[in-house]
Design a protein around this motif. Sequence first.
Motif, PDB file in Angstrom:
ATOM      1  N   VAL A 201       0.867  -1.178   0.000  1.00 53.52           N
ATOM      2  CA  VAL A 201       0.000   0.000   0.000  1.00 53.52           C
ATOM      3  C   VAL A 201       0.905   1.230   0.000  1.00 53.52           C
ATOM      4  O   VAL A 201       1.652   1.463   0.948  1.00 53.52           O
ATOM      5  CB  VAL A 201      -0.937   0.011   1.222  1.00 53.52           C
ATOM      6  N   MET A 202       0.864   2.011  -1.081  1.00 53.21           N
ATOM      7  CA  MET A 202       1.719   3.168  -1.209  1.00 53.21           C
ATOM      8  C   MET A 202       1.291   4.262  -0.236  1.00 53.21           C
ATOM      9  O   MET A 202       0.201   4.222   0.345  1.00 53.21           O
ATOM     10  CB  MET A 202       1.687   3.693  -2.648  1.00 53.21           C
ATOM     11  N   THR A 203       2.164   5.235  -0.050  1.00 48.34           N
ATOM     12  CA  THR A 203       1.883   6.305   0.904  1.00 48.34           C
ATOM     13  C   THR A 203       0.665   7.136   0.501  1.00 48.34           C
ATOM     14  O   THR A 203      -0.005   7.711   1.361  1.00 48.34           O
ATOM     15  CB  THR A 203       3.106   7.227   1.032  1.00 48.34           C
ATOM     16  N   ASN A 204       0.357   7.207  -0.796  1.00 47.14           N
ATOM     17  CA  ASN A 204      -0.810   7.961  -1.253  1.00 47.14           C
ATOM     18  C   ASN A 204      -2.068   7.105  -1.339  1.00 47.14           C
ATOM     19  O   ASN A 204      -3.088   7.545  -1.859  1.00 47.14           O
ATOM     20  CB  ASN A 204      -0.526   8.597  -2.609  1.00 47.14           C
ATOM     21  N   GLY A 205      -2.004   5.860  -0.861  1.00 43.19           N
ATOM     22  CA  GLY A 205      -3.167   4.985  -0.858  1.00 43.19           C
ATOM     23  C   GLY A 205      -3.287   4.081  -2.064  1.00 43.19           C
ATOM     24  O   GLY A 205      -4.147   3.193  -2.092  1.00 43.19           O
ATOM     25  N   VAL A 206      -2.465   4.280  -3.091  1.00 47.56           N
ATOM     26  CA  VAL A 206      -2.498   3.422  -4.271  1.00 47.56           C
ATOM     27  C   VAL A 206      -1.982   2.035  -3.911  1.00 47.56           C
ATOM     28  O   VAL A 206      -1.042   1.883  -3.121  1.00 47.56           O
ATOM     29  CB  VAL A 206      -1.661   4.043  -5.409  1.00 47.56           C
ATOM     30  N   LEU A 207      -2.597   1.010  -4.484  1.00 47.50           N
ATOM     31  CA  LEU A 207      -2.247  -0.369  -4.187  1.00 47.50           C
ATOM     32  C   LEU A 207      -1.351  -0.938  -5.285  1.00 47.50           C
ATOM     33  O   LEU A 207      -1.647  -0.796  -6.472  1.00 47.50           O
ATOM     34  CB  LEU A 207      -3.510  -1.231  -4.062  1.00 47.50           C
ATOM     35  N   ARG A 208      -0.257  -1.545  -4.890  1.00 47.84           N
ATOM     36  CA  ARG A 208       0.585  -2.273  -5.856  1.00 47.84           C
ATOM     37  C   ARG A 208       0.182  -3.744  -5.814  1.00 47.84           C
ATOM     38  O   ARG A 208       0.213  -4.370  -4.749  1.00 47.84           O
ATOM     39  CB  ARG A 208       2.068  -2.132  -5.527  1.00 47.84           C
ATOM     40  N   ILE A 209      -0.221  -4.260  -6.962  1.00 51.68           N
ATOM     41  CA  ILE A 209      -0.732  -5.633  -7.019  1.00 51.68           C
ATOM     42  C   ILE A 209       0.190  -6.500  -7.868  1.00 51.68           C
ATOM     43  O   ILE A 209       0.934  -6.010  -8.730  1.00 51.68           O
ATOM     44  CB  ILE A 209      -2.161  -5.675  -7.597  1.00 51.68           C
ATOM     45  N   GLU A 210       0.122  -7.768  -7.616  1.00 52.49           N
ATOM     46  CA  GLU A 210       0.895  -8.741  -8.386  1.00 52.49           C
ATOM     47  C   GLU A 210       0.154 -10.067  -8.380  1.00 52.49           C
ATOM     48  O   GLU A 210      -0.336 -10.516  -7.333  1.00 52.49           O
ATOM     49  CB  GLU A 210       2.290  -8.920  -7.788  1.00 52.49           C
ATOM     50  N   GLY A 211       0.059 -10.673  -9.550  1.00 48.73           N
ATOM     51  CA  GLY A 211      -0.609 -11.959  -9.670  1.00 48.73           C
ATOM     52  C   GLY A 211       0.102 -12.846 -10.659  1.00 48.73           C
ATOM     53  O   GLY A 211       0.666 -12.383 -11.645  1.00 48.73           O
ATOM     54  N   SER A 212       0.083 -14.136 -10.386  1.00 45.15           N
ATOM     55  CA  SER A 212       0.717 -15.107 -11.287  1.00 45.15           C
ATOM     56  C   SER A 212      -0.129 -16.373 -11.313  1.00 45.15           C
ATOM     57  O   SER A 212      -0.801 -16.716 -10.338  1.00 45.15           O
ATOM     58  CB  SER A 212       2.144 -15.432 -10.839  1.00 45.15           C
ATOM     59  N   GLN A 213      -0.066 -17.039 -12.434  1.00 47.84           N
ATOM     60  CA  GLN A 213      -0.855 -18.260 -12.623  1.00 47.84           C
ATOM     61  C   GLN A 213      -0.102 -19.186 -13.555  1.00 47.84           C
ATOM     62  O   GLN A 213       0.442 -18.750 -14.575  1.00 47.84           O
ATOM     63  CB  GLN A 213      -2.227 -17.907 -13.204  1.00 47.84           C
ATOM     64  N   GLU A 214      -0.063 -20.462 -13.216  1.00 44.57           N
ATOM     65  CA  GLU A 214       0.609 -21.460 -14.045  1.00 44.57           C
ATOM     66  C   GLU A 214      -0.346 -22.634 -14.270  1.00 44.57           C
ATOM     67  O   GLU A 214      -0.937 -23.157 -13.318  1.00 44.57           O
ATOM     68  CB  GLU A 214       1.896 -21.954 -13.372  1.00 44.57           C
ATOM     69  N   VAL A 215      -0.490 -23.008 -15.517  1.00 46.40           N
ATOM     70  CA  VAL A 215      -1.352 -24.129 -15.897  1.00 46.40           C
ATOM     71  C   VAL A 215      -0.535 -25.078 -16.759  1.00 46.40           C
ATOM     72  O   VAL A 215       0.002 -24.670 -17.791  1.00 46.40           O
ATOM     73  CB  VAL A 215      -2.602 -23.648 -16.667  1.00 46.40           C
ATOM     74  N   ARG A 216      -0.445 -26.326 -16.333  1.00 41.98           N
ATOM     75  CA  ARG A 216       0.326 -27.312 -17.077  1.00 41.98           C
ATOM     76  C   ARG A 216      -0.612 -28.293 -17.770  1.00 41.98           C
ATOM     77  O   ARG A 216      -1.474 -28.900 -17.139  1.00 41.98           O
ATOM     78  CB  ARG A 216       1.275 -28.067 -16.162  1.00 41.98           C
ATOM     79  N   VAL A 217      -0.454 -28.407 -19.078  1.00 44.61           N
ATOM     80  CA  VAL A 217      -1.212 -29.356 -19.882  1.00 44.61           C
ATOM     81  C   VAL A 217      -0.212 -30.262 -20.581  1.00 44.61           C
ATOM     82  O   VAL A 217       0.545 -29.805 -21.450  1.00 44.61           O
ATOM     83  CB  VAL A 217      -2.110 -28.634 -20.913  1.00 44.61           C
ATOM     84  N   ASN A 218      -0.188 -31.522 -20.176  1.00 39.27           N
ATOM     85  CA  ASN A 218       0.789 -32.483 -20.675  1.00 39.27           C
ATOM     86  C   ASN A 218       2.200 -31.960 -20.420  1.00 39.27           C
ATOM     87  O   ASN A 218       2.598 -31.779 -19.291  1.00 39.27           O
ATOM     88  CB  ASN A 218       0.538 -32.795 -22.155  1.00 39.27           C
ATOM     89  N   PHE A 219       2.953 -31.663 -21.475  1.00 44.36           N
ATOM     90  CA  PHE A 219       4.331 -31.223 -21.318  1.00 44.36           C
ATOM     91  C   PHE A 219       4.504 -29.738 -21.649  1.00 44.36           C
ATOM     92  O   PHE A 219       5.585 -29.301 -22.000  1.00 44.36           O
ATOM     93  CB  PHE A 219       5.263 -32.060 -22.204  1.00 44.36           C
ATOM     94  N   GLU A 220       3.428 -28.982 -21.552  1.00 45.90           N
ATOM     95  CA  GLU A 220       3.494 -27.549 -21.828  1.00 45.90           C
ATOM     96  C   GLU A 220       2.945 -26.782 -20.635  1.00 45.90           C
ATOM     97  O   GLU A 220       1.865 -27.101 -20.117  1.00 45.90           O
ATOM     98  CB  GLU A 220       2.687 -27.193 -23.083  1.00 45.90           C
ATOM     99  N   LEU A 221       3.699 -25.793 -20.173  1.00 41.43           N
ATOM    100  CA  LEU A 221       3.310 -24.982 -19.024  1.00 41.43           C
ATOM    101  C   LEU A 221       2.997 -23.574 -19.492  1.00 41.43           C
ATOM    102  O   LEU A 221       3.841 -22.898 -20.067  1.00 41.43           O
ATOM    103  CB  LEU A 221       4.443 -24.945 -17.990  1.00 41.43           C
TER     104      LEU A 221
END
Length: 236
Positions: free
Chosen positions: A159-179
């Motif tokens: 949470v920045m000093t001015n109230g702005v939110l820094r966000i981060e997201g990640s997602q991994e999906v593996r199908v057979n031999f491909e991620l």
Amino acid sequence: MRSKALILFLIATASCGRLEDVGRAPAFGRAETSDEFRAMAGAAMPLGRGAEGSLWSRERGSLLGDRRAVQRGDILTVVIEIDDRAEISNSTGRSRAGSDSMGIPSLFGVPEAADKILPDGASLAEAVSTSSRSSYQGDGSVARKEKLTLRIAATVVEVMTNGVLRIEGSQEVRVNFELRELVVRGFVRPEDISRQNVITYDKIAGARISYGGRGQITDVQQPRLGQQIADIVLPF
């Protein structure tokens, strides 16, 4: 000699790293080492308590409470719907022509005297004659179309000093031999988050969105390591 040895060493090192994955599916990245995990593993998220038995309390834990992400460790949904199209066309034309001539038909009899000792056909009457011509024409066009529809859960990591939110997201999906990997980062204002705790990508400042993958299919689509080096090193 040293440069050749260095190139061979880099090729061997990169090849050994890829040979370890032969016959095995790509490994998932460790979520415990991300900023998301560290944000959620910090202080416990407080659950507000309204008046006992009341359904109209605005606390986060009540039935009608505001559950939008507002502090470090909170989770929100990011909706990515990119449907961009761009077409650019331009043309340029330029031409130039010029000619110059200079002669010395008479100068106190010097040209006549010089003509006698000059080779046959040579004369100072037309001492200098030049001509030039140049032309240029260029055409360029760009046609691009991109469409991407994704949804991902992101975490407020700061949470920045001015109230702005820094966000981060990640997602991994593996199908057979491909991620397949999806990563999103950026800064959002709390008031831009909807009541459903959802924010669209066009309201994320400094957005960094990456959607790619690694595995057998990606390896086939990429040029070989030697070809990539040749494309960089060769001047022609």
